[in-house]
Design an enzyme around this catalytic site. Structure first.
Site, short mmCIF file in Angstrom:
data_model
loop_
_atom_site.label_atom_id
_atom_site.label_comp_id
_atom_site.label_asym_id
_atom_site.label_seq_id
_atom_site.Cartn_x
_atom_site.Cartn_y
_atom_site.Cartn_z
N ASP A 100 49.59 24.38 17.97
CA ASP A 100 48.90 23.86 16.79
C ASP A 100 49.62 22.59 16.32
OD1 ASP A 100 46.84 25.01 14.52
OD2 ASP A 100 48.44 23.78 13.64
N ASN A 156 44.97 13.35 9.35
CA ASN A 156 43.56 12.93 9.24
C ASN A 156 43.25 12.28 7.90
OD1 ASN A 156 42.14 13.34 11.62
ND2 ASN A 156 41.81 15.51 11.21
N HIS A 213 39.83 9.99 10.68
CA HIS A 213 39.47 10.92 11.77
C HIS A 213 39.52 10.28 13.15
CE1 HIS A 213 38.45 14.54 9.51
NE2 HIS A 213 38.18 13.69 8.52
N ASP A 240 41.48 11.82 16.17
CA ASP A 240 40.93 12.10 17.51
C ASP A 240 41.82 11.52 18.60
OD1 ASP A 240 38.84 13.44 16.39
OD2 ASP A 240 37.32 11.89 16.78
N GLU A 262 42.59 21.52 15.80
CA GLU A 262 43.85 20.99 16.35
C GLU A 262 44.64 22.09 17.08
OE1 GLU A 262 43.11 21.58 13.19
OE2 GLU A 262 44.87 22.01 11.96
#
Ligand SMILES: [Mg+2]
Length: 305
Positions: free
Chosen positions: A175, A183, A188, A192, A219
């Site tokens: 994680d 973010n 975002h 990504d 994630e």
């Protein structure tokens, strides 16, 4: 095209002459398998080396083509295999019956070779496209690594394999730390990009064909390592943890590190008869939670062997 990736065609007909004609017609372009009755046809269709397409005679003694088709459609292994009826029957009713029962197409006797060839080619194109789409359905669009569905298909298979052979199986859950802050502050698109980089590190760390790294969601990633003991698995994921930190993806909003990091929880066990593959995810998730609580950017492993 090599003989390995040639499409395989199973031709089923009770008349030797018809088998010979079709076999001669197709042998240059395809791998042709023959069956002279329904029982043989099912045996070949359900073998470890199944056909991509089946040409099936309707009128056969004992088991007719309709019955064979019905059995093929009922079985998980062959329900999607295209079947083309080859028949001397030329009434509209017979054609309708065959199509209603799930045949893809009809080829009538006497054969007109260019039409037989063209129809088979068209159906095989559809088969290839379907396989391509099925493949895409098992990959994550963003990171281009296997997705959760892919993991779920693999874990059941590998769980059973390790169970039969009394072998350990390891699972890691990964994680990304403080990803929400990342973010929220970098956007975002940057999020990504970071996920893609982490996915790249994870998937390049695994080498064997039975290992699987997948994006589990958001994630979160999972790494499935069959036939791997706790020592080996832990070593591998510790290396992944370090490599992600060494990417030095700037994260000024992380309270624990100037760079983006990951936490990993993992478990190793020998599959028993009383538990199921879900225990892997549950245990790895619990360990990952401990890694988070202990300050993140860490690996916590539980050896249950
Ligand atoms: Mg016949």
């Amino acid at each position: 095209m090599t003989s390995e990736n040639r499409a395989k065609i199973l031709v089923v007909d009770d008349e030797r002459m018809n088998l010979n004609i079709l076999s001669d017609l197709l042998i240059d372009d395809y791998k042709v398998i023959l069956a002279k009755n329904g029982t043989q046809a099912l045996e070949r269709a359900w073998s470890d080396n199944p056909p991509d397409i089946i040409l099936l005679d309707v009128m056969m003694p004992e088991m007719d083509g309709y019955t064979v088709l019905h059995k093929l459609k009922e079985d998980e292994r062959t329900k999607n295999t295209p079947v083309i009826f080859i028949t001397a029957l030329d009434s509209i009713e017979d054609e309708a019956t065959g199509l209603e029962k799930g045949a893809m197409d009809y080829i009538r006797k006497p054969f007109h070779p260019p039409i037989v060839k063209a129809r088979i080619r068209n159906h095989l194109t559809l088969v290839r496209q379907r396989h391509l789409l099925e493949g895409l359905a098992n990959y994550d669009a963003l990171t281009e690594i296997p997705n959760r569905r892919n993991y779920e298909l693999s874990v059941d298979r590998e769980w059973r394999r390790c169970q039969r052979a009394f072998l350990p199986i390891s699972l890691a859950m990964v994680d990304v730390d403080c990803f929400k802050q990342y973010n929220d502050n970098y956007g975002h698109t940057a999020g990504d990009v970071a996920l893609k980089k982490v996915a790249g590190i994870i998937s390049s760390a695994i080498n064997r064909p039975c290992d699987l790294a997948a994006r589990y969601g958001g994630e979160e990633f999972v790494i499935l390592l069959p036939e791997t003991d706790a020592y080996g698995a832990r070593y591998l994921v510790e290396d992944i943890r370090k490599k992600v930190e060494q990417l030095e993806i700037k994260h000024e909003f992380s309270p624990i590190n100037p760079f983006l990091t990951i936490s990993i929880g993992g478990v190793t066990l020998i599959p028993g008869v009383t538990n199921s593959a879900e225990v892997l995810i549950e245990s790895a998730d619990a360990m990952m939670y401990q890694a988070k609580r202990g300050g993140k950017n860490a690996v916590i492993w539980e050896d249950m062997t």
